[in-house]
Design a protein around this motif. Structure first.
Motif, mmCIF file in Angstrom:
data_model
loop_
_atom_site.group_PDB
_atom_site.id
_atom_site.type_symbol
_atom_site.label_atom_id
_atom_site.label_comp_id
_atom_site.label_asym_id
_atom_site.label_seq_id
_atom_site.Cartn_x
_atom_site.Cartn_y
_atom_site.Cartn_z
ATOM 1 N N LYS A 40 0.819 -1.221 0.000
ATOM 2 C CA LYS A 40 0.000 0.000 0.000
ATOM 3 C C LYS A 40 0.850 1.267 0.000
ATOM 4 O O LYS A 40 0.350 2.351 -0.253
ATOM 5 C CB LYS A 40 -0.946 -0.011 1.202
ATOM 6 N N MET A 41 2.137 1.122 0.312
ATOM 7 C CA MET A 41 3.008 2.310 0.250
ATOM 8 C C MET A 41 3.288 2.722 -1.184
ATOM 9 O O MET A 41 3.659 3.850 -1.464
ATOM 10 C CB MET A 41 4.346 2.009 0.928
ATOM 11 N N LEU A 42 3.138 1.761 -2.090
ATOM 12 C CA LEU A 42 3.518 2.035 -3.481
ATOM 13 C C LEU A 42 2.403 2.763 -4.219
ATOM 14 O O LEU A 42 1.744 2.204 -5.084
ATOM 15 C CB LEU A 42 3.876 0.734 -4.196
ATOM 16 N N LYS A 43 2.205 4.001 -3.829
ATOM 17 C CA LYS A 43 1.235 4.834 -4.534
ATOM 18 C C LYS A 43 1.990 5.652 -5.583
ATOM 19 O O LYS A 43 3.223 5.678 -5.580
ATOM 20 C CB LYS A 43 0.510 5.727 -3.548
ATOM 21 N N ALA A 44 1.199 6.306 -6.413
ATOM 22 C CA ALA A 44 1.804 7.013 -7.558
ATOM 23 C C ALA A 44 3.012 7.884 -7.181
ATOM 24 O O ALA A 44 4.055 7.800 -7.835
ATOM 25 C CB ALA A 44 0.739 7.823 -8.274
ATOM 26 N N PRO A 45 2.936 8.721 -6.123
ATOM 27 C CA PRO A 45 4.090 9.589 -5.837
ATOM 28 C C PRO A 45 5.332 8.787 -5.438
ATOM 29 O O PRO A 45 6.450 9.188 -5.754
ATOM 30 C CB PRO A 45 3.607 10.442 -4.657
ATOM 31 N N VAL A 46 5.119 7.650 -4.732
ATOM 32 C CA VAL A 46 6.269 6.849 -4.303
ATOM 33 C C VAL A 46 6.913 6.160 -5.514
ATOM 34 O O VAL A 46 8.138 6.155 -5.664
ATOM 35 C CB VAL A 46 5.825 5.793 -3.244
ATOM 36 N N ILE A 47 6.060 5.615 -6.383
ATOM 37 C CA ILE A 47 6.589 4.968 -7.585
ATOM 38 C C ILE A 47 7.326 6.011 -8.427
ATOM 39 O O ILE A 47 8.410 5.762 -8.957
ATOM 40 C CB ILE A 47 5.450 4.313 -8.404
ATOM 41 N N ALA A 48 6.710 7.191 -8.505
ATOM 42 C CA ALA A 48 7.348 8.269 -9.274
ATOM 43 C C ALA A 48 8.729 8.577 -8.705
ATOM 44 O O ALA A 48 9.684 8.820 -9.447
ATOM 45 C CB ALA A 48 6.470 9.506 -9.244
ATOM 46 N N LYS A 49 8.830 8.534 -7.358
ATOM 47 C CA LYS A 49 10.111 8.837 -6.715
ATOM 48 C C LYS A 49 11.158 7.783 -7.069
ATOM 49 O O LYS A 49 12.335 8.099 -7.269
ATOM 50 C CB LYS A 49 9.900 8.901 -5.199
ATOM 51 N N LEU A 50 10.685 6.515 -7.162
ATOM 52 C CA LEU A 50 11.618 5.448 -7.515
ATOM 53 C C LEU A 50 12.161 5.641 -8.934
ATOM 54 O O LEU A 50 13.251 5.212 -9.259
ATOM 55 C CB LEU A 50 10.934 4.078 -7.403
ATOM 56 N N PHE A 51 11.332 6.275 -9.768
ATOM 57 C CA PHE A 51 11.736 6.489 -11.154
ATOM 58 C C PHE A 51 12.209 7.928 -11.386
ATOM 59 O O PHE A 51 12.361 8.348 -12.524
ATOM 60 C CB PHE A 51 10.566 6.189 -12.099
ATOM 61 N N LEU A 52 12.424 8.653 -10.273
ATOM 62 C CA LEU A 52 12.685 10.087 -10.387
ATOM 63 C C LEU A 52 13.853 10.418 -11.309
ATOM 64 O O LEU A 52 13.750 11.281 -12.185
ATOM 65 C CB LEU A 52 12.960 10.652 -8.986
ATOM 66 N N HIS A 53 14.941 9.682 -11.117
ATOM 67 C CA HIS A 53 16.136 9.979 -11.899
ATOM 68 C C HIS A 53 15.856 9.799 -13.390
ATOM 69 O O HIS A 53 16.211 10.638 -14.216
ATOM 70 C CB HIS A 53 17.277 9.068 -11.452
ATOM 71 N N LYS A 54 15.163 8.704 -13.696
ATOM 72 C CA LYS A 54 14.855 8.425 -15.096
ATOM 73 C C LYS A 54 13.865 9.456 -15.652
ATOM 74 O O LYS A 54 13.963 9.865 -16.806
ATOM 75 C CB LYS A 54 14.246 7.028 -15.201
ATOM 76 N N LEU A 55 12.920 9.853 -14.780
ATOM 77 C CA LEU A 55 11.937 10.847 -15.221
ATOM 78 C C LEU A 55 12.579 12.202 -15.495
ATOM 79 O O LEU A 55 12.146 12.935 -16.377
ATOM 80 C CB LEU A 55 10.847 11.016 -14.158
ATOM 81 N N ARG A 56 13.619 12.519 -14.731
ATOM 82 C CA ARG A 56 14.309 13.790 -14.971
ATOM 83 C C ARG A 56 14.993 13.771 -16.321
ATOM 84 O O ARG A 56 15.043 14.782 -17.022
ATOM 85 C CB ARG A 56 15.330 14.040 -13.869
ATOM 86 N N GLN A 57 15.514 12.604 -16.665
ATOM 87 C CA GLN A 57 16.182 12.488 -17.967
ATOM 88 C C GLN A 57 15.169 12.476 -19.104
ATOM 89 O O GLN A 57 15.376 13.048 -20.158
ATOM 90 C CB GLN A 57 16.997 11.193 -18.018
ATOM 91 N N LYS A 58 14.037 11.775 -18.842
ATOM 92 C CA LYS A 58 13.008 11.661 -19.878
ATOM 93 C C LYS A 58 11.668 12.074 -19.291
ATOM 94 O O LYS A 58 10.975 11.256 -18.671
ATOM 95 C CB LYS A 58 12.905 10.206 -20.348
ATOM 96 N N PRO A 59 11.279 13.341 -19.452
ATOM 97 C CA PRO A 59 10.015 13.808 -18.844
ATOM 98 C C PRO A 59 8.790 13.076 -19.379
ATOM 99 O O PRO A 59 7.772 13.028 -18.717
ATOM 100 C CB PRO A 59 9.968 15.292 -19.220
ATOM 101 N N ASN A 60 8.863 12.504 -20.571
ATOM 102 C CA ASN A 60 7.704 11.806 -21.133
ATOM 103 C C ASN A 60 7.789 10.299 -20.932
ATOM 104 O O ASN A 60 7.352 9.522 -21.766
ATOM 105 C CB ASN A 60 7.555 12.111 -22.623
ATOM 106 N N PHE A 61 8.349 9.889 -19.828
ATOM 107 C CA PHE A 61 8.507 8.478 -19.519
ATOM 108 C C PHE A 61 7.196 7.962 -18.902
ATOM 109 O O PHE A 61 7.029 7.883 -17.700
ATOM 110 C CB PHE A 61 9.675 8.332 -18.541
ATOM 111 N N TRP A 62 6.220 7.643 -19.767
ATOM 112 C CA TRP A 62 4.878 7.271 -19.319
ATOM 113 C C TRP A 62 4.892 5.866 -18.715
ATOM 114 O O TRP A 62 5.773 5.061 -18.995
ATOM 115 C CB TRP A 62 3.911 7.286 -20.494
ATOM 116 N N PRO A 63 3.829 5.552 -17.898
ATOM 117 C CA PRO A 63 3.761 4.217 -17.283
ATOM 118 C C PRO A 63 3.901 3.081 -18.287
ATOM 119 O O PRO A 63 4.517 2.071 -18.016
ATOM 120 C CB PRO A 63 2.370 4.202 -16.652
#
Ligand SMILES: [Zn+2]
Length: 457
Positions: free
Chosen positions: A334-357
């Motif tokens: 239950k901890m794995l909500k959208a913001p937490v998952i996003a945080k796990l992928f934060l580095h990758k998301l910074r590199q690729k802002p359009n890194f969709w689910p």
């Protein structure tokens, strides 16, 4: 993922839902048939991902209409962007219990058009929404199908809210119609047949409709979110609800199990624990000076952790800990909500802002693919097989295939969990391994096993 777990999606995009002659019609755009998806991974942002993947022009997905494949267009249901994930789950569960095929019609935000034109389209969509609600309520009054009955039982509350909503919309409509007496009653009663009514829904009605929709989505919660607010805001709402429903407990002042100068470190440590041990943990206390977690499986499991800021030390200290889980993990956290998952992928998301689910899913699958292709390209052609029993709460047997990398270290190739170590299960495992690794007739490869009884192949 076998075909028993998948859902087929017929995606219609780039068009606009309209009512023509009292019937729904999706005009313009194109379609993509038979997209295979995992219903457990369906989220609202998947649709934005499809739009990008299929190079569909337009803004973010604003509204999604859906029906089961065998149903007629009259049964269309609408999902708005607010509180959409729960409705999407409902869509998936209905589809999975019937034909496993859904027709989805996407409406996107207007982009790149002038304000006036966008307003007209907004009015049209608002009218379509009203029509949809009326059509739905009329249908359920007349002849509710078995499926609708089922959903009515589960969602009495939302049905009621929907009724209130359509009543409210009708009231607003009739109020403004008093000023326009010439066009009065016919418009209210026959709006689902008369396309000309679209122009009668003025901005006030539209606002009322939106307001009612928001109220419905939040099911009477005092704080109403704006349409534009994101998942993070929804997460805040959940936090507030959890805090409101939290019952205080007697705190045992044991301490010094973990000390930290920052609550952030504490949260990270709990998340790491949950991920590393596949435990379902749920946060049940949020405060500036207090944080609490409990087992997310519920039931009789007593696992909990409570931490608060200790003024004399100037540190966050664990005050209560019950570290034993008596529950059976179900593979969810239950901890794995959208913001937490996003945080796990934060580095990758910074590199690729359009890194969709949808791309993340591909990325994860790609990681697994690399595991086997790298074995073939760089490891010794040796496969070690072994099976072992689970000794914990979950019973069963783990079958493993490992290789040796060029440094002579163990390289995991594949593993599976089966009920027992039998010949049939080993055969199934080996057949999959052979197909996945492309071993063909096996020449050139060495298999090492301890030749235990089950492996009679
Ligand atoms: Zn537990």
């Amino acid at each position: 993922m076998s075909h028993f777990d998948t859902l087929k999606l017929n995606l219609h995009y780039g068009g606009l839902m309209e009512i023509i002659g009292g019937r729904f019609s999706y005009n313009g755009g194109a379609s993509k048939q038979g997209i295979v998806v995992d219903p457990d991974l369906m989220t609202w942002s998947c649709f934005d991902g499809y739009c990008e993947e299929f190079s569909i022009e337009g803004g973010l997905v604003e509204r999604v209409w859906w029906k089961l494949h065998h149903e007629s267009m009259d049964t269309l249901k609408c999902i708005g962007v607010v509180a959409s994930d729960s409705e999407l789950m409902r869509m998936c569960s209905q589809a999975m219990s019937t034909c496993r095929e859904v027709d989805v019609f996407i409406e996107q935000e207007e982009k790149g058009k002038d304000g006036e034109e966008a307003d007209v389209n907004l009015e049209q969509s608002a009218a379509v929404e009203t029509e949809s609600e009326k059509a739905l309520s009329a249908e359920s009054e007349k002849a509710p199908s078995a499926e609708e009955n089922e959903s009515e039982i589960g969602e009495g509350e939302s049905e009621e809210a929907e009724e209130n909503q359509s009543q409210e919309a009708e009231e607003n409509q009739s109020q403004s119609e008093e000023a326009e007496e010439n066009q009065s009653e016919a418009a209210a009663d026959e709006s689902d047949k008369d396309a000309g009514n679209e122009s009668e829904i003025d901005s006030e009605k539209e606002e009322a409709l939106r307001e009612a929709k928001r109220k419905k989505d939040k099911k009477g919660k005092s704080k109403v979110l704006e349409d534009e607010e994101d998942i993070g805001a929804r997460y805040d709402m959940e936090i507030e609800d959890a805090v409101a429903s939290f019952v205080d407990e007697e705190v045992d002042f044991r301490r010094t199990i973990l000390e930290s100068s920052d609550s952030y470190e504490f949260k990270e440590a709990v998340l790491d624990y949950a991920l590393a041990n596949a435990k379902n943990i749920e946060q049940n206390r949020w405060d500036k000076t207090k944080i609490g977690y409990k087992c997310g499986e519920g039931g009789k499991c007593k696992w909990k952790l409570y931490c608060s800021y200790d003024e004399p030390h100037g540190k966050w200290v664990i005050k209560t800990k019950c570290g034993y889980h008596s529950c059976t993990p179900k593979g969810r956290c239950k901890m794995l909500k959208a913001p937490v998952i996003a945080k796990l992928f934060l580095h990758k998301l910074r590199q690729k802002p359009n890194f969709w689910p949808i791309k993340m899913q591909k990325y994860i699958k790609e990681t697994w693919r690399l595991l086997r292709t790298r074995w073939k390209s760089s490891c010794r052609p040796i496969i070690g097989l072994d099976g072992t029993f689970f000794k914990g709460i979950v019973k069963g047997c783990l079958l493993t295939a490992v290789g040796h990398d060029p440094n002579n270290q163990i390289y995991p190739i594949a593993w599976a969990v089966v009920q027992a170590e039998t010949g049939d299960n080993w055969l199934w495992f080996m057949k999959n391994l052979k197909a996945d690794l492309g071993l063909e007739d096996g020449s050139g490869y060495v298999i090492i096993s301890d030749r235990c009884r089950g492996r009679g192949i």
